[in-house]
Motif scaffolding. Structure first.
Motif, short mmCIF file in Angstrom:
data_model
loop_
_atom_site.label_atom_id
_atom_site.label_comp_id
_atom_site.label_asym_id
_atom_site.label_seq_id
_atom_site.Cartn_x
_atom_site.Cartn_y
_atom_site.Cartn_z
N LYS A 4 1.15 -0.65 0.56
CA LYS A 4 0.16 0.13 -0.03
C LYS A 4 1.16 1.12 -0.14
N ILE A 5 0.84 2.26 -0.74
CA ILE A 5 1.59 3.70 -0.82
C ILE A 5 0.25 4.29 -0.57
N PHE A 6 0.50 5.40 0.55
CA PHE A 6 -0.44 5.97 0.48
C PHE A 6 0.41 7.65 -0.21
N PHE A 7 -0.30 7.86 -0.91
CA PHE A 7 0.16 9.48 -2.37
C PHE A 7 -1.07 10.51 -1.74
N PRO A 8 -0.40 11.24 -1.54
CA PRO A 8 -1.20 13.16 -1.95
C PRO A 8 -1.27 13.03 -3.29
N GLN A 9 -2.52 13.34 -2.91
CA GLN A 9 -3.09 14.51 -3.99
C GLN A 9 -3.04 14.97 -4.57
N CYS A 10 -2.17 16.49 -4.15
CA CYS A 10 -1.55 17.75 -4.28
C CYS A 10 -0.51 17.31 -5.62
N CYS A 11 -0.27 15.89 -5.56
CA CYS A 11 1.41 15.70 -5.93
C CYS A 11 1.11 14.60 -7.34
N ASN A 12 -0.38 14.58 -7.33
CA ASN A 12 -0.55 14.03 -8.86
C ASN A 12 0.03 14.68 -10.33
N ARG A 22 7.94 7.81 3.70
CA ARG A 22 8.48 7.39 5.22
C ARG A 22 8.12 5.79 4.95
N TRP A 23 8.56 4.71 4.88
CA TRP A 23 7.78 3.53 4.74
C TRP A 23 7.61 2.44 6.43
N VAL A 24 7.03 2.53 6.82
CA VAL A 24 5.75 2.39 8.03
C VAL A 24 6.09 1.38 8.53
N SER A 25 6.24 1.49 9.42
CA SER A 25 7.32 0.34 10.54
C SER A 25 6.60 -0.93 10.74
N GLY A 26 7.00 -2.48 10.03
CA GLY A 26 5.58 -2.81 10.83
C GLY A 26 4.77 -3.47 9.98
N HIS A 27 4.26 -2.82 8.56
CA HIS A 27 3.58 -3.38 7.74
C HIS A 27 4.17 -2.75 5.99
N ASP A 28 3.66 -2.74 5.38
CA ASP A 28 4.11 -3.49 3.95
C ASP A 28 3.63 -2.03 3.45
N SER A 29 3.59 -1.24 3.73
CA SER A 29 3.35 0.36 2.74
C SER A 29 4.19 1.24 3.08
N ALA A 30 3.83 2.56 2.23
CA ALA A 30 4.65 3.51 2.47
C ALA A 30 3.61 4.55 2.21
N VAL A 31 4.39 5.47 2.79
CA VAL A 31 3.46 7.11 2.58
C VAL A 31 4.27 8.37 1.57
N LEU A 176 -3.21 3.24 10.02
CA LEU A 176 -3.30 3.99 10.16
C LEU A 176 -2.48 5.10 10.93
N ARG A 177 -2.68 4.73 12.32
CA ARG A 177 -1.98 5.52 13.17
C ARG A 177 -1.06 6.01 12.71
N GLN A 178 0.37 5.28 12.89
CA GLN A 178 1.97 5.81 12.18
C GLN A 178 1.37 7.13 10.71
N MET A 179 0.73 6.90 9.90
CA MET A 179 0.38 7.23 8.80
C MET A 179 -0.18 8.65 9.49
N PHE A 180 -0.61 8.85 9.69
CA PHE A 180 -1.45 10.60 10.82
C PHE A 180 -0.48 10.88 11.34
N GLY A 181 0.75 10.16 13.03
CA GLY A 181 0.91 10.97 12.44
C GLY A 181 2.16 11.17 12.41
N THR A 182 2.67 10.06 10.85
CA THR A 182 3.53 10.97 10.35
C THR A 182 3.95 12.09 8.98
N VAL A 183 2.71 12.35 8.70
CA VAL A 183 2.10 13.09 7.81
C VAL A 183 1.82 14.43 9.00
N ALA A 184 1.40 14.37 9.93
CA ALA A 184 1.64 15.65 10.60
C ALA A 184 2.55 15.45 11.63
#
Length: 595
Positions: A4-12, A22-31, A176-184
């Motif tokens: 899973k790749i969390f991609f910001p809409q402003c970068c489309n 950042r790679w989300v630790s413990g999960h196969d996803s990136a922000v 999800l909580r790590q993703m919110f924390g990373t962006v914040a």
């Protein structure tokens, strides 16, 4: 395997460059947080990421490359692929988009693949065959790995707070909580925009220019001297309150009973919280300070509006002229009620002697009260005029003062209730004690239980006599207790409405509710996903939307603690107190304090 790749809409539609995130630790996803545009120098990119990482505390890195072909940039995609050797990662993301298509294509390369593709050495035939087999296996593994793009609005995610705030350790490391924390926490990364003169240009939610507000900047500049002024005023007020004359028993006792003094102590604690030099360390502290600020401002505005109504068109003289006749009317109705009780109320046959004694006793108190009201009548207008001035401190002070005035004007009703309740309670406990005497029981005070006991003949005779007297006098006492308890409950109900209104203004989270109504994404309860694009040959694209926190949960989470936030007696306990004649104060616990 799904990536899973969390991609910001402003970068489309960002220009080609490097993906920073950042790679989300413990999960196969990136922000993905931003896209650094070409041209750039790799050394400067590394230095910039290290600076942002030191400021934010987030483990940032170059996740891969972003390619959006334009005229004159035909070799850009191959150039970005070659940068994977300069920014070594476990996996390198090669994301590209073509004009006319909504979806992206993504190629995930491992470290070994990147090294083989960028190595210029010639291998022997056997090793070449082994490498080809390994590459074939890697390609099969790569084919099995699916990529899902989760598009999110970067500004909303950065400003939102995911609830519940207090979570367990296992939940705090959720994806999800790590993703919110990373962006914040990545706000320093968003300070670089296209108007900067530096060598690096980037795309993120603030890439069109940083957001700024003149009002916010002025409030920030004015907050420091305002806090100093509040601290000085609180120091002076604390010194006045600590004067010895205010600590003597009568004044201290009255201050603990008057609603105005209690409200003043609450406001002092609120201002002490606001004037604290420490910045809000957590989201809860910030929201509490913001709620207190808005509550105080709204309270003062309502108080000033009330003062404007009172002091215009001579409303205070009108209230003063109507107050004395109203008090006389209440006293007259109480006299008529007592005359009715001294006769044969509802056809009941009462104890004549006790009925006359109680009736004359209460009539004497009414005459004293009427004399007191007429003695104070020349000063009532001045009392109301000066009593309305505390409304400039807030509507809560005016309501608290009104509650104290109601308590003083109905003090005779309170006295009647106390007299009746004490007399009724004495007879109830006396009858219960004598009833145990007939059964050969007694109350053991030391062990707090009922034990067996043997009584002689004289004790039984005296107990029977007293039991008979109390039993036949109980209906007369119970009738007086019932009538004055109902009158007291009417006064308590009115005071309870006033106290609930004051508590509502003090504790209701106006700022949090305003955020919930105007910017619901600021307080997030969760997220929901919907399919954004599912084109053939591209990855699956989902749009992440924020679910706002429910209004009831907002009030429960952010309300300011007051005395009504503590548990009260149940209805069963209240009925029990009324039945046995105990005094009740249902709207407040006298021993509880605000946090």
């Amino acid at each position: 395997m799904v990536l899973k790749i969390f991609f910001p809409q402003c970068c489309n539609r960002a220009d080609s460059g490097l993906l920073v995130g950042r790679w989300v630790s413990g999960h196969d996803s990136a922000v993905v947080l931003a896209v650094i545009h070409y041209p750039f120098i790799p050394g400067q990119v590394k230095q910039y990421i290290q600076q942002v990482q030191a400021q934010s505390g987030v483990e940032l890195s170059v996740l891969g490359s972003w390619s959006l072909p334009k005229d004159g940039q035909e070799g850009m995609e191959s150039f970005l692929k070659d940068l994977s050797t300069i920014f070594p990662q476990e996996r390198w993301l090669q994301i590209s988009r073509e004009f006319g298509k909504t979806g992206f294509t993504c190629e995930v390369l491992g470290r070994d693949q990147v090294c083989r593709k960028n190595s210029g050495k010639t291998l022997p035939p056997d090793e070449e065959a082994e490498k080809i087999e390994e590459e074939g296996g890697d390609e099969e593994q790569e084919d099995e790995e699916k990529v899902i793009f989760v598009h999110y609005e970067q500004r909303k995610v950065m400003l939102s707070q995911l609830h519940p705030i207090q979570v367990q350790d296992s939940e705090s490391h959720s994806e999800l909580r790590q993703m919110f924390g990373t962006v914040a926490r990545s706000q320093p990364l968003f300070f670089l925009d296209k108007y900067d003169d530096g060598p690096l240009k980037s795309t993120h939610w603030q890439s069109e220019g940083r957001e700024a507000s003149i009002i916010v900047e002025l409030l920030k500049q004015a907050s420091a001297p305002l806090c100093v002024l509040l601290s000085w005023l609180l120091a002076v007020w604390t010194w006045i309150c600590n004067i010895r004359i205010f600590t003597v028993f009568p004044l201290r006792f009255l201050a603990s009973k008057l609603s105005t003094c209690i409200q003043l102590s609450y406001r002092t604690e609120h201002l002490r919280t606001l004037s604290s030099p420490k910045a809000a360390a957590t989201h809860v502290d910030f929201m509490r300070k913001a709620n207190i600020v808005v509550s105080v401002l709204v309270d003062v505005a309502l108080g000033v509006a009330l003062m404007w109504w009172l002091y215009r068109d001579d409303h205070i003289p009108m209230l003063a002229d109507a107050l004395v006749p109203a008090a006389d009317r209440v006293a007259q109705q109480l006299e008529e009620l007592l005359q009715w009780l001294m006769g044969a109320p509802a056809g009941l046959k009462m104890n004549r002697a006790l009925d006359q004694v109680l009736g004359r006793f209460f009539l004497y108190h009414i005459h004293l009260w009427i004399s007191y009201i007429h003695l104070m009548s020349p000063f009532i207008q001045g009392i109301l005029w000066y009593g309305g001035l505390p409304a400039c401190l807030g509507l809560t002070f005016a309501l608290s003062l009104l509650s104290d005035m109601v308590a003083l004007l109905t003090f005779h009703i309170y006295c009647f209730y106390v007299y009746g309740a004490r007399l009724y309670c004495l007879k109830i406990y006396g009858l219960s004690s004598l009833w145990r005497l007939f059964r050969g029981k007694k109350w053991n005070v030391l062990r707090q239980r009922v034990d067996s006991c043997s009584y002689d003949l004289d004790q039984l005779f005296i107990g029977t006599l007293l039991f008979t007297i109390l039993l036949f006098l109980l209906p007369t006492t119970a009738l007086y207790y019932l009538v004055f308890t109902l009158l007291r409950l009417v006064v308590v109900l009115f005071q309870g409405v006033l106290h609930l209104s004051v508590d509502f203004i003090n504790s209701f989270p106006l700022f949090a509710m305003g955020l919930r109504i105007c910017r619901p994404y600021r307080l997030a309860e969760g997220v929901k996903f919907r399919v954004l694009c599912d084109e053939p040959g591209t990855a699956l694209h989902l749009l992440m939307e924020i679910n706002p926190l429910r209004c009831g949960a907002v009030v429960q989470t952010y309300r300011t603690p007051t005395y009504s936030c503590y548990p009260r007696d149940s209805w069963a306990a209240l009925v029990k107190k009324l039945f046995v004649g105990e005094l009740i104060y249902p709207w407040r616990h006298k021993t509880t304090k605000s946090d």
